[in-house]
Scaffold this motif. Structure first.
Motif, PDB file in Angstrom:
ATOM      1  N   UNK A 423     -59.653   3.226 -26.722  1.00 51.41           N
ATOM      2  CA  UNK A 423     -59.406   3.031 -25.450  1.00 51.41           C
ATOM      3  C   UNK A 423     -59.116   4.718 -25.133  1.00 51.41           C
ATOM      4  N   UNK A 424     -58.388   5.288 -25.786  1.00 49.87           N
ATOM      5  CA  UNK A 424     -58.023   7.063 -25.649  1.00 49.87           C
ATOM      6  C   UNK A 424     -59.091   7.771 -25.632  1.00 49.87           C
ATOM      7  N   UNK A 425     -60.118   7.436 -26.605  1.00 52.41           N
ATOM      8  CA  UNK A 425     -61.065   8.114 -26.970  1.00 52.41           C
ATOM      9  C   UNK A 425     -62.301   7.761 -25.836  1.00 52.41           C
ATOM     10  N   UNK A 426     -62.297   6.890 -25.187  1.00 53.77           N
ATOM     11  CA  UNK A 426     -63.243   6.362 -23.957  1.00 53.77           C
ATOM     12  C   UNK A 426     -62.868   7.388 -23.028  1.00 53.77           C
ATOM     13  N   UNK A 427     -61.438   7.345 -22.783  1.00 58.80           N
ATOM     14  CA  UNK A 427     -61.042   8.057 -21.503  1.00 58.80           C
ATOM     15  C   UNK A 427     -61.378   9.788 -21.649  1.00 58.80           C
ATOM     16  N   UNK A 428     -61.232  10.057 -23.139  1.00 57.31           N
ATOM     17  CA  UNK A 428     -61.825  11.448 -23.059  1.00 57.31           C
ATOM     18  C   UNK A 428     -63.263  11.693 -22.899  1.00 57.31           C
ATOM     19  N   UNK A 429     -64.023  10.784 -23.565  1.00 54.73           N
ATOM     20  CA  UNK A 429     -65.610  10.888 -23.127  1.00 54.73           C
ATOM     21  C   UNK A 429     -65.765  10.734 -21.840  1.00 54.73           C
ATOM     22  N   UNK A 430     -65.168   9.860 -20.901  1.00 53.92           N
ATOM     23  CA  UNK A 430     -65.328   9.935 -19.616  1.00 53.92           C
ATOM     24  C   UNK A 430     -65.185  11.312 -18.855  1.00 53.92           C
ATOM     25  N   UNK A 431     -64.128  11.872 -19.435  1.00 54.00           N
ATOM     26  CA  UNK A 431     -64.123  13.442 -18.861  1.00 54.00           C
ATOM     27  C   UNK A 431     -65.215  14.238 -18.853  1.00 54.00           C
ATOM     28  N   UNK A 432     -66.152  13.947 -19.940  1.00 52.64           N
ATOM     29  CA  UNK A 432     -67.419  14.714 -19.950  1.00 52.64           C
ATOM     30  C   UNK A 432     -68.379  14.266 -18.844  1.00 52.64           C
ATOM     31  N   UNK A 433     -68.687  13.123 -18.725  1.00 48.15           N
ATOM     32  CA  UNK A 433     -69.206  12.214 -17.629  1.00 48.15           C
ATOM     33  C   UNK A 433     -69.009  12.879 -16.302  1.00 48.15           C
ATOM     34  N   UNK A 434     -67.486  12.920 -16.185  1.00 46.47           N
ATOM     35  CA  UNK A 434     -67.081  13.394 -14.660  1.00 46.47           C
ATOM     36  C   UNK A 434     -67.398  15.041 -14.418  1.00 46.47           C
ATOM     37  N   UNK A 435     -67.345  15.684 -15.521  1.00 47.95           N
ATOM     38  CA  UNK A 435     -67.756  17.094 -15.322  1.00 47.95           C
ATOM     39  C   UNK A 435     -69.156  17.060 -14.820  1.00 47.95           C
ATOM     40  N   UNK A 436     -70.107  16.293 -15.777  1.00 46.79           N
ATOM     41  CA  UNK A 436     -71.452  16.299 -15.523  1.00 46.79           C
ATOM     42  C   UNK A 436     -71.924  15.868 -14.044  1.00 46.79           C
ATOM     43  N   UNK A 437     -71.234  14.611 -13.732  1.00 42.71           N
ATOM     44  CA  UNK A 437     -71.800  13.919 -12.524  1.00 42.71           C
ATOM     45  C   UNK A 437     -71.168  14.591 -11.420  1.00 42.71           C
ATOM     46  N   UNK A 438     -69.876  15.500 -11.433  1.00 45.06           N
ATOM     47  CA  UNK A 438     -69.393  16.195 -10.332  1.00 45.06           C
ATOM     48  C   UNK A 438     -70.245  17.433 -10.180  1.00 45.06           C
ATOM     49  N   UNK A 439     -71.004  17.868 -10.989  1.00 45.63           N
ATOM     50  CA  UNK A 439     -71.643  18.979 -10.899  1.00 45.63           C
ATOM     51  C   UNK A 439     -70.816  20.180 -11.003  1.00 45.63           C
ATOM     52  N   UNK A 440     -69.790  19.720 -11.943  1.00 43.89           N
ATOM     53  CA  UNK A 440     -68.721  20.938 -12.535  1.00 43.89           C
ATOM     54  C   UNK A 440     -69.241  21.676 -13.639  1.00 43.89           C
ATOM     55  N   UNK A 441     -70.363  21.237 -14.428  1.00 40.96           N
ATOM     56  CA  UNK A 441     -70.686  21.787 -15.747  1.00 40.96           C
ATOM     57  C   UNK A 441     -72.076  21.468 -16.026  1.00 40.96           C
ATOM     58  N   UNK A 442     -72.704  22.058 -16.787  1.00 36.09           N
ATOM     59  CA  UNK A 442     -73.863  21.894 -17.136  1.00 36.09           C
ATOM     60  C   UNK A 442     -73.925  20.554 -18.389  1.00 36.09           C
TER      61      UNK A 442
END
Length: 591
Positions: A423-442
């Motif tokens: 669960x904690x790992x999934x929350x951290x992985x979701x942060x990478x999704x957020x950066x990409x989907x929000x247009x904040x990172x490549x």
């Protein structure tokens, strides 16, 4: 952009093991790495800026404590990062320092307490395979076991009337228990029964004990009355109040109130009214009243200021920095101030986080998921040179307060029990999704890094979600629940079992959540940074992972630092490891 080496060498006060005020209130003692090494400094509170280094010598010195008459001072000494602390007493009159615990074959916690008459010291040691309470005379003689709380003890405070000790230990699950231990041999009583209670603070008359408890679902301040066993609750609401302190009048209290990543000083006056005081967005550490009751002292830090000792005048309601670690040529405006956000977890649950966003952040910027350790801890508005530097380079940095973090209520904190590594790992992985989907990172240039439990989650992210990350750096991680548990101290083993179950009964769970057994899934370059004497996440964890990754043909770099433990003591090793961490990430993210 400030040179990273210079940035990392900016000194700061140790906020975690406490400071002390002299009995007459004219001086304060702090642990400060002003010289690049952790030393004990004495500050003249009447003349801010007047500083004296009390002792120079090998090892890191922490947790200074004045004797009740102010003629001596004691501190905890860590010679090699192994956290096998020694207790040292320094005599101001003679100038002599004496190690009371030389060559002891057991670990001592950096929490100890003088008796009010200055003749004895209570301390915590794992002589019997667990951290219990011991007392000895201040010459090191007459050492005896006083109390075993049934869980690893980590804090002890002596009552002003000499009759009791307040002892806090890890207990059931993620609960802490505080015990009132009579020194006449009577039965110890646990505050609130089987209830979470920690951060104890004695009233001046020794008749009551203030403490913090998350029994309501949020951390609240209570006052336990020794004669009746009754508890008066002073706070309520969906926020965390912690680390209470009594004023000398026994009626006024102060504590830290936190809402998300931000904190304030809350003062409850004798008439029951309360006042919230705030310097700026940042983090206040445990407060303490001056002997005259006019000021509250506390360590304070923010992303723009290293940890310094501050004071708040209760009468004028003004703040003043007592130490100034930031070089005068640097200003707060030189640093990027992060923002507090939420983003959707893998299951849609909003996850709180701190976001460092460089100017014009977009799809051309690299991104980094920075994972905190603990796991019962959280990223707040803290002094983080590495995240500030990454943002100054143009990297978008997100630091998740994943499920299991403190600061957002008991349900959030305990959501990771028996879910560690998923669960904690999934929350951290979701942060990478957020950066990409929000247009904040490549999306193709997102890295992951963290230390301690954050290092562990770095490796679970790389093994569970390899497609998301271009590179990873795990600092002082563990990777194998079985060997990490077997090779760690009793207090750490206690936490493992309370939060992941018995390694035999829950063997399948322990195996599944150990990234060591899934290293074949890794696709990105991996860096492993470890300390030779680390008692929490032994270097053997990183060494075994390095060997297996080499065998699998994966790209891996190992950095092993001699005579360093879980938290590096030598500033040169801190600088070297952090510079190399960023350089390793940059090879992939700036290519």
């Amino acid at each position: 952009m400030l040179d990273f080496d210079t940035f990392l060498r900016i000194p700061y006060i140790d906020p975690y093991n406490g400071f002390d005020l002299s009995p007459d209130g004219t001086k304060a003692a702090v642990a400060w790495n002003l010289s690049g090494q952790w030393e004990i400094y004495e500050l003249d509170l009447r003349n801010v800026g007047q500083v004296a280094n009390l002792f120079k010598g090998p090892g890191g010195k922490f947790a200074p404590r004045y004797s009740p008459d102010g003629t001596r001072i004691a501190w905890a000494l860590d010679l090699d990062g192994s956290e096998n602390f020694h207790i040292v007493i320094h005599d101001f009159k003679t100038g002599e320092s004496r190690d009371l615990t030389p060559s002891v074959p057991y670990a001592i916690q950096p929490s100890f307490a003088w008796s009010p008459d200055g003749k004895r010291i209570a301390y915590l040691a794992d002589k019997n395979g667990r951290f219990d309470v011991f007392v000895f005379d201040t010459d090191g003689s007459n050492d005896r076991l006083l109390f075993s709380p049934g869980g690893p003890a980590y804090q002890v405070k002596w009552s002003p009337d000499s009759r009791h000790l307040a002892v806090t230990a890890e207990m059931e699950g993620q609960n802490h228990g505080t015990f009132v231990v009579p020194l006449d041999g009577g039965e110890a009583k646990r505050v609130g029964g089987v209830m979470d209670a920690h951060y104890p603070a004695w009233s001046p008359d020794s008749k009551s004990l203030a403490f913090a408890s998350n029994a309501s679902g949020w951390s609240q301040i209570g006052v336990y009355h020794l004669d009746s066993g009754e508890i008066n609750w002073l706070t309520n609401g969906a926020h965390n109040s912690t680390t209470p302190a009594f004023a000398p009048d026994g009626k006024t209290l102060a504590w830290v109130r936190a809402v998300g990543a931000d904190t304030r000083l809350e003062v409850r006056r004798a008439d029951g009214s309360t006042h919230l005081a705030r310097t700026e967005a940042g983090f206040l550490h445990p407060p303490r009243f001056s002997p005259d009751g006019e000021s509250v002292y506390f360590p304070f830090e923010s992303p723009c200021h290293p940890v310094d000792l501050w004071r708040y005048n209760v009468v004028s309601e003004t703040f003043e920095a007592v130490t100034r670690s930031l070089p005068p040529e640097l200003k707060a405006d030189d640093f990027i101030m992060p923002e507090e956000i939420t983003y959707p977890g893998m299951d849609g649950t909003p996850v709180p986080a701190i976001l460092y966003k460089p100017k014009n952040a977009g799809l051309n910027n690299p991104g980094v998921v920075y994972i905190h350790g603990g796991p019962t801890w959280h990223i707040s508005f803290l002094w983080y040179p590495i995240m500030s530097h990454m943002a100054a380079r143009g990297w978008t940095v997100i630091a998740p307060n994943y499920r299991g973090s403190t600061g957002y209520g008991l349900a959030w904190q305990t959501a990771n029990r028996f879910e560690l590594g998923r669960l904690d790992s999934d929350d951290c992985a979701a942060a990478a999704f957020y950066l990409a989907k929000s247009g904040l990172a490549d999306p193709a240039k997102i890295g992951v890094t963290g230390r301690s439990h954050g290092g562990y989650l770095t490796m679970t992210c790389l093994t569970r979600n390899p497609e998301l990350f271009a590179v990873g750096s795990a600092v002082v991680p563990f990777l194998n629940w079985f060997t990490g548990h077997e090779n760690s101290r009793d207090d750490l083993q206690h936490w493992d079992i309370e939060n992941m179950g018995d390694p035999t009964t829950n063997r399948d769970l322990w195996h599944e959540r150990s990234p060591y057994f899934h290293l074949d899934r890794i696709e990105a370059p991996v860096q492993l940074i470890c300390g030779e004497t680390d008692p929490r996440c032994p270097a053997s964890e990183s060494l075994a992972a390095r060997d297996k990754l080499v065998e699998l043909g994966r790209e891996v770099e190992l950095l092993l630092y001699k005579n360093e433990g879980h938290a590096f003591l030598d500033v040169n090793n801190v600088v070297d490891s952090e510079v190399k961490r960023v350089a390793f990430l940059a090879k992939a993210l700036e290519a």
